[in-house]
Design an enzyme around this catalytic site. Sequence first.
Site, PDB file in Angstrom:
ATOM      1  N   ASP A 132      -3.536   2.456  -5.640  1.00 43.50           N
ATOM      2  CA  ASP A 132      -2.232   2.457  -4.963  1.00 43.50           C
ATOM      3  C   ASP A 132      -2.003   1.259  -4.055  1.00 43.50           C
ATOM      4  OD1 ASP A 132      -3.975   3.233  -2.884  1.00 43.50           O
ATOM      5  OD2 ASP A 132      -2.330   4.252  -1.865  1.00 43.50           O
ATOM      6  N   GLU A 133      -2.754   0.195  -4.220  1.00 48.64           N
ATOM      7  CA  GLU A 133      -2.480  -0.990  -3.395  1.00 48.64           C
ATOM      8  C   GLU A 133      -2.841  -2.271  -4.140  1.00 48.64           C
ATOM      9  OE1 GLU A 133      -5.189  -1.580  -0.021  1.00 48.64           O
ATOM     10  OE2 GLU A 133      -6.293   0.171  -0.709  1.00 48.64           O
ATOM     11  N   ASP A 147       0.859  -1.184   0.000  1.00 46.96           N
ATOM     12  CA  ASP A 147       0.000   0.000   0.000  1.00 46.96           C
ATOM     13  C   ASP A 147       0.899   1.238   0.000  1.00 46.96           C
ATOM     14  OD1 ASP A 147      -2.190   1.652   0.201  1.00 46.96           O
ATOM     15  OD2 ASP A 147      -2.389   1.415   2.380  1.00 46.96           O
ATOM     16  N   MET A 148       0.709   2.099  -0.987  1.00 43.83           N
ATOM     17  CA  MET A 148       1.530   3.310  -1.063  1.00 43.83           C
ATOM     18  C   MET A 148       1.143   4.252   0.074  1.00 43.83           C
ATOM     19  SD  MET A 148       3.362   2.499  -3.574  1.00 43.83           S
ATOM     20  CE  MET A 148       4.291   4.031  -3.708  1.00 43.83           C
TER      21      MET A 148
HETATM   22 MG   LIG Z   1      -2.521   3.933   0.243  1.00 41.77          MG
END
Ligand SMILES: [Mg+2]
Length: 376
Positions: free
Chosen positions: A102-103, A8-9
Amino acid sequence: MRWIMHVDMDAFFASVEQMDHPEYQGKPLIVCGLSSRGVVSTCSYEARKYGVHSAMSTVKAQQLCPQGIFIPGRHQRYEEVSSEIMAIFHEFSPCVEPLSIDEAFLDLSGMEKLVGNVESLGAKVKARIKKDVGLTASVGLAPNKFLAKLASDLDKPDGCVIIHQKEAAAFIAPLPVGKIFGVGARTQEGLKRLGITTIGQLATADSAYLQPVLGNNTEELRQLALGLDTRPVINDWEQKSIGKENTFMVDLHTEEERHKALWDLCQQVGWRVRLGKKVGHTVTLKVKYNDFKSITRSITTEVPISLDEDIFAFIRQLAGAVKWSRPVRLLGVSLSKIAPEGEILLDLDDNTKKKKRIDAIDALKKKFGENIIHRG
Ligand SMILES: [Mg+2]
């Protein structure tokens, strides 16, 4: 041995902006809708110190953090960075399931033979994203999806948490029940009335005791509370449908706005379909109005399609039969009944011409990124 990684960013949109605009670094940065009904989509960790968080109204965020920098999002840019990150994931595992921009989950099961120590992959993925993309990510590594997602959240930002199956139940027992995905505020309230606040208490409680609060989900949630989860990672490219949807910052009112939005979506879907060397038979249009009511309309074609223009032609046909009486909050386009590209030959004259043109465009997109070309 089953190994699932969840990546996860960290504060993704805000981090991209801070990377692209060094003057924002170290500052409370809030990516949000700027209108009076706008909401915060992401904020930097500096802004979180003031109590700002995602999904909060922009007005509230301005009250909490008047010195913050408030900017609108650049979604095409985030998509672009996202495809770089997803491409890195595919280098680490053939089985990647994106959860959002983003994940993603990566299935690393059976990779011991290739890499020796699967646990070392967490640091490797993070280092690779840092080096190639310039951003930090948080990683969770565990024997299942539930534990992996929970782990990635435990040491944010820039975290890497590994949970082994034998220690899983004890590891998660002291955590609040709200850490279980799907246990929202209302369920937490209900459980609290039963005297249950931690995952460990949920794991050991009697099913009949939990039933009035958890209903049909009782057994499933108890399994999760014990650290058990058998859901598979579903590879992006094996998905039964490939789609994109867009929730608009401001509702759409005119035919022209809808036309443009749908054409954008068709180009994004077409690109993904062709990137996976696929074709599809069923085109679906999804519409959500400003009162949150939504409809879907589908059409199935005899000849499978993958070209933007072809998808758009069917979408226009479907859109032509929809009553556009209310403002539109969301539009979605998807292609399903997916098959590998090679199975069907498109040898119609017209299609050959279109195909040649799109091949040239795709070659550019592959080289320079999806957003190099947007046809009007
Ligand atoms: Mg994130």
